[in-house]
Design a protein around this motif. Structure first.
Motif, PDB file in Angstrom:
ATOM      1  N   VAL A   1       3.457   1.934  -5.304  1.00 23.15           N
ATOM      2  CA  VAL A   1       2.607   0.889  -5.875  1.00 23.15           C
ATOM      3  C   VAL A   1       1.226   1.442  -6.213  1.00 23.15           C
ATOM      4  CG1 VAL A   1       1.502  -1.326  -5.392  1.00 23.15           C
ATOM      5  CG2 VAL A   1       3.863  -0.934  -4.685  1.00 23.15           C
ATOM      6  N   LEU A   2       0.608   2.141  -5.263  1.00 22.96           N
ATOM      7  CA  LEU A   2      -0.731   2.670  -5.504  1.00 22.96           C
ATOM      8  C   LEU A   2      -0.714   3.744  -6.591  1.00 22.96           C
ATOM      9  CD1 LEU A   2      -2.111   2.951  -1.852  1.00 22.96           C
ATOM     10  CD2 LEU A   2      -2.352   1.083  -3.479  1.00 22.96           C
TER      11      LEU A   2
ATOM     12  N   ALA B   1      -0.908   2.110  -9.972  1.00 25.05           N
ATOM     13  CA  ALA B   1      -2.275   1.659 -10.276  1.00 25.05           C
ATOM     14  C   ALA B   1      -3.182   2.840 -10.591  1.00 25.05           C
ATOM     15  CB  ALA B   1      -2.828   0.854  -9.107  1.00 25.05           C
TER      16      ALA B   1
ATOM     17  N   TYR C   1       3.164  -4.506  -7.497  1.00 27.26           N
ATOM     18  CA  TYR C   1       3.972  -4.926  -6.350  1.00 27.26           C
ATOM     19  C   TYR C   1       4.965  -6.015  -6.742  1.00 27.26           C
ATOM     20  CZ  TYR C   1       5.160  -7.564  -2.172  1.00 27.26           C
ATOM     21  OH  TYR C   1       5.839  -8.230  -1.203  1.00 27.26           O
TER      22      TYR C   1
ATOM     23  N   LYS D   1      -5.484   3.862   0.031  1.00 27.28           N
ATOM     24  CA  LYS D   1      -4.779   3.135   1.082  1.00 27.28           C
ATOM     25  C   LYS D   1      -5.705   2.806   2.243  1.00 27.28           C
ATOM     26  CE  LYS D   1      -0.614   3.345   3.945  1.00 27.28           C
ATOM     27  NZ  LYS D   1       0.621   4.106   4.251  1.00 27.28           N
TER      28      LYS D   1
ATOM     29  N   LYS E   1      -4.059  -4.367 -10.672  1.00 25.33           N
ATOM     30  CA  LYS E   1      -2.937  -3.470 -10.944  1.00 25.33           C
ATOM     31  C   LYS E   1      -2.012  -3.350  -9.740  1.00 25.33           C
ATOM     32  CE  LYS E   1      -4.142  -2.377 -15.138  1.00 25.33           C
ATOM     33  NZ  LYS E   1      -3.314  -2.814 -16.294  1.00 25.33           N
ATOM     34  N   ILE E   2      -2.587  -3.330  -8.558  1.00 27.33           N
ATOM     35  CA  ILE E   2      -1.765  -3.188  -7.353  1.00 27.33           C
ATOM     36  C   ILE E   2      -0.890  -4.417  -7.153  1.00 27.33           C
ATOM     37  CG2 ILE E   2      -1.888  -3.095  -4.831  1.00 27.33           C
ATOM     38  CD1 ILE E   2      -4.279  -1.251  -5.130  1.00 27.33           C
ATOM     39  N   THR E   3      -1.470  -5.610  -7.272  1.00 24.83           N
ATOM     40  CA  THR E   3      -0.669  -6.826  -7.077  1.00 24.83           C
ATOM     41  C   THR E   3       0.397  -6.967  -8.153  1.00 24.83           C
ATOM     42  OG1 THR E   3      -2.413  -8.059  -8.251  1.00 24.83           O
ATOM     43  CG2 THR E   3      -2.491  -8.041  -5.845  1.00 24.83           C
TER      44      THR E   3
ATOM     45  N   THR F   1       0.828  -1.212   0.000  1.00 25.02           N
ATOM     46  CA  THR F   1       0.000   0.000   0.000  1.00 25.02           C
ATOM     47  C   THR F   1       0.863   1.262   0.000  1.00 25.02           C
ATOM     48  OG1 THR F   1      -0.144  -0.132   2.425  1.00 25.02           O
ATOM     49  CG2 THR F   1      -1.929  -1.132   1.162  1.00 25.02           C
TER      50      THR F   1
END
Length: 753
Positions: A109-110, A113, A283, A245, A278-280, A105
């Motif tokens: 990373v965020l 995305a 990451y 987040k 997108k986040i995973t 988070t």
């Protein structure tokens, strides 16, 4: 209920301490209180139930996307990257899930995305307030993908099926986080309006529109009825990342398992799945990038060294060729080849160690063990090289020069070959680096079951909350009211309770019957309208008690007082006078409350021509005394016109003379007085009466209030004989100690089956 009265031997100078009972928890009383307010509790609970049902129906559903990521505890491997024995490996440290959760988070990373999905841009159709979303969802449930026609010609609202996709939106800082209005037109055209309604630009779907003032917009899709309005907003990226987040839940599945579950809820299930995907993915990519950073850093160093070494090799070869041409020599002799090989090996090792030392210098300090070890090895090789240099110095000059130049070419050539080999290895390592994180379960959403709202849970929690709040409200109200509810509390103040009059619903109904102006001439006397009411039985008991107590008094004048307004003093006076008249006594009822007296409304006569005019000499007693219809032996003097000085009128000698005259003409004179704590009229009247009783209302008057009213009268020489406990309601244990049984005539009792 017998109470011993202690005679007062000296004037009271201060309010006596109020004797109270222990505040023990009375469970039956508590249950009885809740039972008496059961309809209030039931209504409040029903209201909360209906509100919960309305919320469950009107709340916008949110769908929850789930994904699972595994973080392995093994150290990251970089294929193709060899490690020199001289360079120790870093210690293996397990990456804790808490650290990886923070990385999942993180803004990096965020932010990736957010940029890929344009999460900082919001575009949604405007709905009819309160029920618009419900109508749109119902329309799409029965007609999915169909654009709904407007209801009631309200074209500005969306009714279901609208779609908008913003490809690009650029706004000046002044319009950031400000809602803009986009109105759909015909044939894919649209108009964008600012917050004040001014037109910003006009455009067509598929083409970028700009107004030349920092506002540009490009719509990929716009499906809506002409006239439909959309709310368009561009948010601050930092605020979007912060909100994202907070909305994403990251939790490790099991202790030290390294398996991390992510959940994200959104109104659009597709958007929820895309965001988590997108986040995973970002990451995992960044995890691999972090693990291949060492190879990339070494590759950068090697790439910088290669041109320099290549240039040195070319210079060394050119110098060797020039020397051989000038001296007409071809090669080092066989007897010196072994010495040359040793020297080349030492120089090669020294150069490699120098390269490693430069690499270690970018990562460690000179005091680090790795750096110190490399420096010691270089120093040892330099010592051996110096020893060989002593042997070489004994050779002829030509052989020395040829020896030196061949050595430089061999050393630099081997160094260049080693660097080329390292560059290839590092390129392979960077391209094939493997991280220690991987996606176990890609993001997915259950479209058939929204994560929120949960109707049954909302109804259960809402109903339970309503019940608890209503019970708490009833108990809190009961706690703060703190009015006396037991005659013992009154008797502790030195006032014997002559009668406890139960609350009469029929009496309230009679008092509030039409007409509402209460000047219609109707009598509102419970004693005449419902003589068998329980309250009337209590008043008859009071009449009996007063009949015997009055024999010891100085005259037959009875004053009914009260600490404050609203205790039912007028009700007690009027109906007590009627019961006395029905017992064969001639009774005169006087309304001495010349400020706000309402006895004339209960009796059903006009207020004019009463006590105020009688005291001031405007009328005679014959004109002031009126017969009360329905009773043969009861007369009434109303309050009269409201005077500017009621207390002064009561202090005139004429008032005392009138009372003496009326006491001779009637068996009983009952006087209704103003509240004791409000004005001084009751204290003035009390000097002329033989008996003074104080009306206390159940649940309203507090002990301290009653004690203060009693003290004020006694300080003015008025002896309060006792109290009348009015409007008593049944409560808890001991209620029948001061209530009355319903013992009516047989023909009035309900038929027994």
């Amino acid at each position: 209920m017998a109470t011993q009265l202690i005679p007062r031997t000296e004037p009271i100078q201060a309010i006596p301490a109020v004797a109270t009972r222990e505040d023990d928890i009375d469970l039956p009383n508590l249950v009885s209180t809740l039972a008496d307010h059961k309809w209030t509790i039931a209504f409040g609970t029903l209201l909360f139930f209906l509100l919960s049902a309305a919320y469950a129906m009107l709340a916008t559903p949110k769908y929850e996307a789930n994904a699972v990521v595994q973080v392995e505890s093994r150290p990251p491997t970089v294929p193709g990257l060899s490690t020199s024995s001289a360079t120790p490996m870093p210690p293996v440290v397990d990456a804790p899930a808490a650290t990886e959760s923070q990385l999942l988070t993180s803004r990096r990373v965020l932010g990736e995305a957010m940029s890929e999905l344009d999460l900082d841009v919001s575009a949604k159709p405007m709905r009819l307030p309160v029920i618009g979303d419900l109508i749109a969802r119902a329309q799409q449930r029965f007609n999915p993908g169909v654009l709904a026609a407007p209801w009631l010609d309200l074209k500005q609202y969306g009714w279901g099926g609208e779609r908008i996709d913003v490809a690009h939106l650029k706004l000046p800082d002044a319009l950031m986080d400000v809602p803009l209005r986009l109105q759909a037109g015909e044939h894919g055209r649209y108009v964008l309006f600012g917050p004040d309604g001014q037109q910003l630009l006009e455009g067509t779907v598929g083409r970028t529109a700009s107004n030349g003032q920092g506002v540009s917009l490009d719509l990929k899709t716009l499906v809506a009825q002409p006239g439909t309005r959309f709310e368009l907003r561009k948010f601050n990226p930092v605020a979007v990342i912060s909100a994202l987040k907070n909305d994403i839940t990251v939790a490790e599945q099991g202790r030290s398992s390294g398996v991390i579950a992510l959940t994200y809820a959104h109104e659009d299930p597709i958007r929820a799945r895309e965001v988590l995907d997108k986040i995973t993915q970002a990451y995992v990519r960044q995890n691999v990038a972090r693990n291949s950073a060492e190879a990339a850093k070494r590759l950068q160093f090697v790439s910088k060294q290669l041109p320099n070494v290549r240039r040195e090799l070319a210079n060394a070869q050119a110098a060797l060729n020039a020397f051989q041409t000038r001296t007409h020599t071809l090669d080092v002799g066989m007897q010196n080849q072994a010495l040359l090989n040793q020297t080349v090996a030492l120089d090669t090792n020294i150069r490699q160690l120098q390269v490693q030392l430069a690499d270690a210098g970018s990562r460690y300090t000179p005091s680090h063990p790795v750096y110190a070890s490399l420096a010691q090895q270089i120093a040892r090789f330099e010592g051996e090289k110096g020893r060989l240099q002593g042997q070489i110095s004994q050779l002829p000059d030509t052989q020395q020069g040829l020896f030196r130049l061949n050595r430089d070419v061999e050393v630099i050539n081997q160094t260049y070959a080693n660097l080329l080999d390292q560059e290839q290895q590092l390129n392979i390592a960077r391209a094939s680096a493997v991280g220690n994180a991987r996606i176990i379960d890609p993001a997915d959403v259950n479209l058939d079951s929204p994560a929120w709202p949960k109707p049954m849970l909302i109804l259960a929690v809402g109903t339970a909350l309503g019940s608890v709040l209503m019970v708490a409200l009833v108990l809190l109200r009961q706690t703060f009211r703190r009015g006396v509810e037991d005659p013992i509390d009154i008797e502790l103040l030195g006032l014997p309770v002559y009668a406890s009059i139960p609350f009469s619903a029929r009496g309230r109904q009679i008092a509030t019957q039409p007409g509402r102006r209460r000047r219609d001439g109707r009598q509102r006397l419970l004693a005449l309208r419902s003589p068998s009411d329980l309250a009337m039985e209590a008043l008859r008991t009071l009449r009996t008690s007063l009949h015997f107590a009055r024999m010891e008094m100085k005259n037959n004048v009875l004053m009914i007082a009260a600490p404050s307004p609203g205790v039912g003093k007028t009700f007690v006076c009027a109906n007590l006078a009627v019961t006395m008249a029905q017992a064969g006594q001639s009774v005169l009822l006087i309304d001495a409350d010349m400020r706000r007296g309402t006895l004339h409304q209960a009796v059903g006569v006009r207020s004019e021509g009463g006590l105020s005019e009688l005291i001031s000499g405007q009328i005679t007693p014959e004109d002031a005394v009126r017969k009360v219809p329905g009773t043969e032996r009861m007369s009434f003097i109303s309050r009269g016109a409201v005077p500017p000085n009621p207390s002064e009128l009561l202090m005139r000698p004429r008032f005392a003379e009138l009372l003496k005259q009326m006491a001779r003409d009637f068996d009983v004179v009952v006087i209704d007085t103003p509240p004791v704590l409000a004005v001084t009229d009751a204290a003035v009247i009390g000097h002329h009466v033989g008996t003074c009783l104080m009306v206390v209302r159940w649940g309203l008057n507090q002990q301290r209030e009653i004690a203060l009213a009693k003290q004020r009268l006694e300080q003015n020489g008025v002896d309060v004989r006792g109290a009348i406990f009015n409007a008593v309601e049944k409560r808890g244990s001991g209620q029948y100690a001061y209530s009355y049984y319903d013992y009516r005539a047989l023909h009035e009792a309900p038929a027994r089956r």
